[in-house]
Design an enzyme around this catalytic site. Structure first.
Site, PDB file in Angstrom:
ATOM      1  CB  SER A   1       1.973  -1.781  -0.822  1.00 41.42           C
ATOM      2  OG  SER A   1       2.016  -3.146  -1.220  1.00 41.42           O
TER       3      SER A   1
ATOM      4  CB  SER B   1       0.434  -5.221   0.595  1.00 45.48           C
ATOM      5  OG  SER B   1       1.361  -4.527   1.389  1.00 45.48           O
TER       6      SER B   1
ATOM      7  CE  LYS C   1       1.416  -3.562  -4.705  1.00 49.15           C
ATOM      8  NZ  LYS C   1       1.418  -4.427  -3.495  1.00 49.15           N
TER       9      LYS C   1
END
Length: 472
Positions: A149, A173, A73
């Protein structure tokens, strides 16, 4: 070769060990899949294919995931010599000087890092649609969001570009994109994984790094390799009696489980798909021999939670902007940011130290009130996401009030668990009439990821999860 990408990471590692495939062949096949399918999904925003191939021969051959490809990520998870954008153009030109501890542990475990995945700007929302890199699309239906996210990582794993990818969870997230993309998403306990060496904690300890996976055994085995406090960390989570991999398939015993099919705070609207997911999971757990009853912590209904949670987040966003200014050698002008972060940054700059400390103290009390419920229960079952799967554009950039209201509802079941620091796992147990995944969340007492792995593997054995979005 595509059949290998229907395997989880543990299965791919076994294929490498037995000589069915070499690390180079597996890595080249993953690269080919990203090149073939990511144009449709837009999960991977930075590719380091040549570097990854060049690093293979140096990987430890006796490592548990020797030669297994993965993605990071693009928020946290810093990697030496690579760009770092956090979903924002204000970080253009920034290059990381050294590996974070989590990345170092992944590389030490034999993973081959192919690149970085899309994330909303600074990870402050529940959908992955940054202006800097464009939206990531849900592999189940490309008109829909993959969540956020950690949406880029979730979409990549759901589509079978890689078996596992990293994420982080500051308000849901990991669990929210796991729910939206039909994955297993475990948010670890506070302090379980180090944020070092650059940070001691993120968002006052609300945020926890973790992994997006398709199977419970991957969730267990990957957390085994990245867990553990490092020197200088402000705190750590208690050690488990044995590895999480050893908990897969272990008898969880007869558990006391409460469930919430609707949120106890009346301002959170009920949704039939979420209720169906929870009620179905409650019935399954009861059939497996557990004591299941409706109810959960009364503290969940506290109307003041969102205010104090928001105060902490806004203050940290403002502080992060100051740090970014130092990284790049030029202060961040709020006009450089997306509307959401412009408002968060401005709010954080206006708040005083007294406001911040008062909200942290309030959260401390909230944590203690919540923890009391687990003295008489083992697990809490809720929806992972407070709203039904939503399309891209559902959070309007030009209507801040609507976006805030929808976000607060979406994180109603997840963000309180970030504040308490407890571990929670999202499991893909329901589909809408349109075939979109809906996850349920199981929450354990602090430090009890081992219990979550036991119950999750029991559920998975009762009905293996379906992953129908894998590209073939």
């Amino acid at each position: 070769m595509d059949d290998l990408f229907e395997l989880d990471a543990v299965g791919q590692a076994a294929a490498v060990r037995t000589g069915e495939v070499s690390p180079r062949e597996l890595t080249e096949a993953a690269i080919a899949r990203i090149e073939a399918y990511d144009g449709e999904i837009n999960a991977v925003v930075h590719r380091r294919f040549e570097r990854a191939l060049a690093e293979i021969d140096a990987l430890p051959r006796d490592a548990p995931f020797h030669g297994v490809p993965t993605l990071l990520k693009d928020l946290g998870w810093s990697m030496a010599g690579e760009p770092y954008r956090a979903g924002s153009r204000v970080l253009d030109g920034v290059e990381v000087a050294r590996d974070g501890y989590g990345v170092a542990k992944l590389r030490g475990a034999g993973f081959v890092v192919l690149g970085r995945t899309n994330t909303p700007e600074f990870g402050t929302t529940i959908t992955t649609e940054p202006k800097a890199f464009g939206p990531t699309r849900n592999p189940y239906d490309t008109a829909y969001s993959p969540g956020g996210s950690s949406g880029g990582s979730a979409a990549a794993v759901a589509a079978g570009l890689v078996a596992v990818a990293t994420g982080s969870d500051g308000g849901g997230s990991i669990r929210i994109p796991a729910s939206m993309c039909g994955l297993v998403g475990l948010k670890p306990s506070r302090g379980r994984i180090s944020y070092g060496p650059s940070l001691g904690e993120a968002w006052a300890g609300f945020s926890a790094p973790g992994m997006l996976c398709r199977t419970v055994r991957d969730s267990a085995a990957t957390l085994d390799v990245i867990a553990g406090a490092m020197p200088g960390d402000p705190y750590g989570a208690p050690a488990w009696p044995r590895t999480l991999a050893e908990e897969v398939g272990a008898d969880p015993g007869r558990l006391r489980i409460g469930f919430l099919a609707e949120h106890p705070r009346g301002t959170v609207l009920a949704d039939p798909d979420l209720a169906a997911a929870v009620i179905g999971a409650a019935g399954l757990l009861e059939s497996l021999g557990h004591d299941v009853e409706p109810g959960g912590p009364e503290t969940f209904a506290d109307e003041d939670f969102a205010l104090h949670f928001g105060t902490v987040v806004a203050t940290h966003v403002a502080a992060d902007l100051e740090e970014i200014g130092r990284w790049r050698g030029k202060p961040v002008d709020l006009d450089e940011l997306e509307t959401r972060n412009r408002i968060l940054g401005a709010t954080g700059r206006e708040l005083g130290a007294v406001d911040y400390v008062a909200s942290r103290d309030w959260i401390d009390g909230f944590r203690r009130r919540m923890a009391a419920w687990w003295e008489s229960h083992d697990l809490l079952l809720t929806p992972s996401l407070g709203v039904a799967p939503f399309p891209l554009g559902w959070l309007p950039a030009d209507d801040v009030s609507m976006a805030r209201g929808r976000t607060n509802q979406a994180v109603a079941f997840s963000s309180p668990i970030n504040a308490t620091g407890q571990p929670a796992i999202s499991l893909p147990l329901h589909r809408t009439a349109e075939g979109l995944p809906v996850g349920v969340q199981l929450v354990a007492a602090a430090g009890r990821e081992d219990l979550l792995i036991r119950i999750a593997s029991q559920i998975e054995a009762a009905g293996p999860f379906r992953h129908t979005a894998i590209r073939r």
